[in-house]
Write an enzyme that holds these catalytic residues in place. Structure first.
Site, mmCIF file in Angstrom:
data_model
loop_
_atom_site.group_PDB
_atom_site.id
_atom_site.type_symbol
_atom_site.label_atom_id
_atom_site.label_comp_id
_atom_site.label_asym_id
_atom_site.label_seq_id
_atom_site.Cartn_x
_atom_site.Cartn_y
_atom_site.Cartn_z
ATOM 1 N N GLY A 112 0.681 -1.052 -0.239
ATOM 2 C CA GLY A 112 0.143 0.078 -0.019
ATOM 3 C C GLY A 112 0.728 1.300 0.111
ATOM 4 O O GLY A 112 2.195 1.350 0.369
ATOM 5 N N ARG A 141 1.234 -5.917 -4.976
ATOM 6 C CA ARG A 141 1.251 -6.662 -3.639
ATOM 7 C C ARG A 141 1.645 -8.111 -3.970
ATOM 8 O O ARG A 141 1.449 -9.042 -3.357
ATOM 9 C CB ARG A 141 -0.182 -6.728 -3.213
ATOM 10 C CG ARG A 141 -0.552 -5.648 -2.489
ATOM 11 C CD ARG A 141 -1.929 -5.636 -1.553
ATOM 12 N NE ARG A 141 -2.484 -4.287 -1.265
ATOM 13 C CZ ARG A 141 -1.866 -3.723 -0.137
ATOM 14 N NH1 ARG A 141 -0.978 -4.320 0.584
ATOM 15 N NH2 ARG A 141 -2.341 -2.433 0.411
ATOM 16 N N ASP A 152 6.276 -4.787 6.495
ATOM 17 C CA ASP A 152 6.869 -5.893 6.974
ATOM 18 C C ASP A 152 6.732 -7.179 6.042
ATOM 19 O O ASP A 152 8.021 -7.725 5.951
ATOM 20 C CB ASP A 152 6.181 -6.197 8.385
ATOM 21 C CG ASP A 152 4.914 -6.350 8.367
ATOM 22 O OD1 ASP A 152 4.001 -5.714 7.495
ATOM 23 O OD2 ASP A 152 4.186 -7.489 8.862
ATOM 24 N N ASP A 153 5.749 -7.263 5.537
ATOM 25 C CA ASP A 153 5.813 -8.440 4.522
ATOM 26 C C ASP A 153 6.720 -8.296 3.196
ATOM 27 O O ASP A 153 7.254 -9.123 2.973
ATOM 28 C CB ASP A 153 4.159 -8.565 4.059
ATOM 29 C CG ASP A 153 3.501 -9.202 4.858
ATOM 30 O OD1 ASP A 153 3.906 -10.358 5.471
ATOM 31 O OD2 ASP A 153 2.189 -8.957 5.252
ATOM 32 N N LYS A 172 8.389 1.059 5.013
ATOM 33 C CA LYS A 172 7.398 1.973 4.608
ATOM 34 C C LYS A 172 6.071 1.222 5.185
ATOM 35 O O LYS A 172 5.716 -0.076 5.234
ATOM 36 C CB LYS A 172 7.157 1.937 3.155
ATOM 37 C CG LYS A 172 5.933 2.733 2.701
ATOM 38 C CD LYS A 172 5.087 1.820 1.793
ATOM 39 C CE LYS A 172 4.726 0.458 2.209
ATOM 40 N NZ LYS A 172 3.542 -0.256 1.573
ATOM 41 N N THR A 173 5.188 2.071 5.982
ATOM 42 C CA THR A 173 3.953 1.631 6.386
ATOM 43 C C THR A 173 3.311 2.811 7.175
ATOM 44 O O THR A 173 3.858 3.195 8.061
ATOM 45 C CB THR A 173 3.798 0.295 6.976
ATOM 46 O OG1 THR A 173 2.194 0.210 7.399
ATOM 47 C CG2 THR A 173 4.583 0.291 8.146
ATOM 48 N N ASP A 196 0.745 2.399 9.005
ATOM 49 C CA ASP A 196 0.368 1.827 10.180
ATOM 50 C C ASP A 196 1.340 1.926 11.423
ATOM 51 O O ASP A 196 0.761 1.855 12.516
ATOM 52 C CB ASP A 196 0.067 0.499 10.069
ATOM 53 C CG ASP A 196 -1.217 0.155 9.175
ATOM 54 O OD1 ASP A 196 -1.802 1.031 8.735
ATOM 55 O OD2 ASP A 196 -1.392 -1.119 8.797
ATOM 56 N N GLU A 241 -7.638 8.425 2.350
ATOM 57 C CA GLU A 241 -7.309 9.792 2.453
ATOM 58 C C GLU A 241 -6.036 10.382 3.155
ATOM 59 O O GLU A 241 -5.457 11.272 2.843
ATOM 60 C CB GLU A 241 -8.312 10.529 3.634
ATOM 61 C CG GLU A 241 -9.635 10.430 3.204
ATOM 62 C CD GLU A 241 -10.416 9.026 3.723
ATOM 63 O OE1 GLU A 241 -11.644 9.051 3.585
ATOM 64 O OE2 GLU A 241 -9.867 7.949 3.681
#
Length: 545
Positions: free
Chosen positions: A77, A141, A171-172, A198-199, A201, A419
């Protein structure tokens, strides 16, 4: 491409670099490392990339490099700042040799396997500096985990004379980078693999990685929206706003937004699990806060909900674990979709069946039918905000009949996800991402593979940041995925003994009862450093000396 006035102004922004990266570097190596869990198993799986030292760069003597080519992949993502990682990569290889080239693989790891790529030129990179999104080369992905994929990848890497591949992902994706680095090292193919964290989250962090890029910008974007809702909420004074926020496996986003906005309620998934709260316990907690505010005449408020909270309620977590095992079997994969619910009910334990049958039909279907490529529940599709507000309304009706509630309850629902993923990066993320990319080129120049680019001490001014690398194997452990134990990077959850959570706990009773809203406003790119360059409150509290 046409640009807005803000984009034109941002194109002129020159990201700041750590002092060590502003000239030639030398690598200072630390002690050998080990994985965070399952040390013997991980060591056997990664014999060529296990136990390597943490790297820290210092100012060094000038040196010359022959031209070399680098490939880059955006994986998973989107997160604000991805274009700046690529900008840092581009500038970094050019400072080592102006004839070096950067190739981008199109639409993620699939581009490597399918040999779809483009050379990233100076004119192209200038179009994307300090912009949001991943649209320069797109993302995807596709999981890199099969030998045939690695072999197809090496063909195009050799054809383009690529010395190193940089995988920008969560992480994946970085687990895939680790597996690929090990494979190429074992085969002595001579191609290095470097990862970048990167993420949005925020769950890709540890003692070496202070934060994943994009978290800062996404939280500031969501906090602006939450602040706007709270201003409206405090103006009309008639709605409770239930706001679901991204973060499937951790509550970092919800916690950071709570610290920035001071809502009436913020649920923390990790706390729900720690206290073994049932769904009814969560509902009762919210309903009691609603009732308390109603006694003061305040029939309005805000509730922040991490999107993955349903997986942290122990009874539902236990149900999901069994569903994962049942649905991972070959037999289950042959069952028609319209018969899968019946199949599930026939194959789970009586205890879990009771929990399953207690859920609203829509939620039960989403738990049993909708899975992502990794076999995980797609929690973003579960409308937890509506589920909770509906259950709170029912609870309040019972409280009213018992004389324990005297107010009015009306709910509005929001889910903030997309967003924040492609917002123009904050100054922090613009600087951090550029440094990550530039730093990756120094890891390549020093012959490293299986490393993640890291920048530390980011709560200080950028010239005091510390650049280096950490072996990806250091972050690995074994976890069950699709019914099998696999090596993966351990996710970082909210630490209940950590400073950000403790500060939140010290304030939340006051925020729950009283209207203590903060309205952060939009991200500021120009102006005093105290406004424009501040990292997240989470990072400030974690790094507070």
């Amino acid at each position: 491409m046409e640009k807005s006035p803000l984009q034109l102004a941002r194109a002129e922004y020159q990201p700041k670099l750590p002092k060590a990266l502003q000239g030639p570097v030398k690598a200072k190596e630390g002690n050998p490392t080990q994985s965070v869990g399952n040390q013997e198993e991980i060591k056997k799986l990664f014999p060529n990339t296990y136990g390597m030292p943490v790297i820290e760069f210092e100012s060094g003597e000038p040196y010359e490099m022959a031209p070399f080519n680098v490939g880059v992949i955006l994986s998973g993502g989107q997160a604000p700042g991805g274009h700046n990682v690529i900008s840092g990569l581009f500038d970094g290889i050019k400072t080592l040799n102006k004839d070096s080239k950067l190739y981008g693989f199109i639409l993620g790891p699939g581009g490597l396997v399918d040999h779809k790529y483009m050379e990233i030129t100076s004119d192209m990179i200038d179009e994307y500096r300090n912009t949001g999104g991943f649209d320069i080369i797109g993302s995807g992905r596709t999981k890199l985990e099969e030998e045939w994929q690695f072999e197809k990848g090496i063909k195009i890497l050799r054809e383009l004379n690529i010395k190193a591949l940089v995988i920008i992902g969560g992480d994946d994706s970085n687990t895939n980078a680790c597996v690929l680095a090990e494979y190429y090292a074992a085969k002595e193919y001579g191609v290095q693999v470097i990862g970048c964290p990167k993420t949005i989250d925020g769950d890709l962090k540890n003692e070496q990685i202070e934060t994943s890029f994009g978290f800062d910008t996404a939280c500031k974007t969501y906090s602006e929206l939450i602040g706007n809702i709270q201003r409206d909420c405090n103006s009309s004074r008639k709605y409770w706003h239930f706001i679901k926020l991204m973060g499937r496996s951790a509550s970092h986003i919800a916690l950071e937004c709570a610290l920035q906005c001071q809502p009436n309620i913020c649920l923390i998934s990790e706390e729900v699990e720690e206290k073994a709260m049932s769904l009814d316990d969560v509902v009762a907690y919210i309903a009691e806060a609603v009732a308390a505010r109603a006694t003061d005449g305040n029939n309005f408020g805000t509730v922040l909900i991490p999107e993955g909270i349903i997986e942290f309620i122990p009874a539902i977590k236990k149900l999901i674990a069994e569903l994962n095992d049942v649905l991972a079997t070959d037999e289950a994969k042959e069952v028609a979709r319209n018969k899968q619910l019946d199949y599930v009910k026939e194959h789970i334990s009586e205890e879990n069946l009771k929990v399953f049958n207690s859920l609203p039909t829509e939620v039960a279907e989403q738990l049993a039918l909708d899975r992502d490529p990794h076999g995980n529940v797609q929690v973003s599709l579960i409308e937890t905000e509506k589920l909770l507000s509906h259950m709170v309304a029912t609870k309040l009706e019972k409280m009213k009949k018992a004389g324990k509630y005297v107010g009015k309850f009306a709910a509005q629902h929001h889910f903030f996800g997309y967003e924040g993923r492609c917002a123009a990066p904050s100054n922090y993320d613009a600087d951090y991402c550029y440094s990550l990319g530039f730093n990756a080129t120094r890891l390549i120049a020093n012959g490293k593979t299986g490393y993640m680019s890291i920048i530390k001490n980011t709560n200080s001014p950028a010239d005091q940041w510390i650049a280096g690398g950490v072996p990806i194997t250091m972050m690995m452990n074994l976890e069950k995925r699709n019914g099998k134990m696999k090596p993966v990077i351990r996710k970082a959850l909210v630490e209940l003994d950590g400073a950000p959570y403790k500060y939140f706990v010290s304030k939340r009773e006051t925020w729950a009862r009283y209207t203590s809203y903060v309205y952060p406003g939009p991200i500021q790119y120009f102006g005093p450093s105290s406004v424009c360059d501040q990292p997240t409150i989470t990072l400030q509290l974690e790094q507070k000396k």
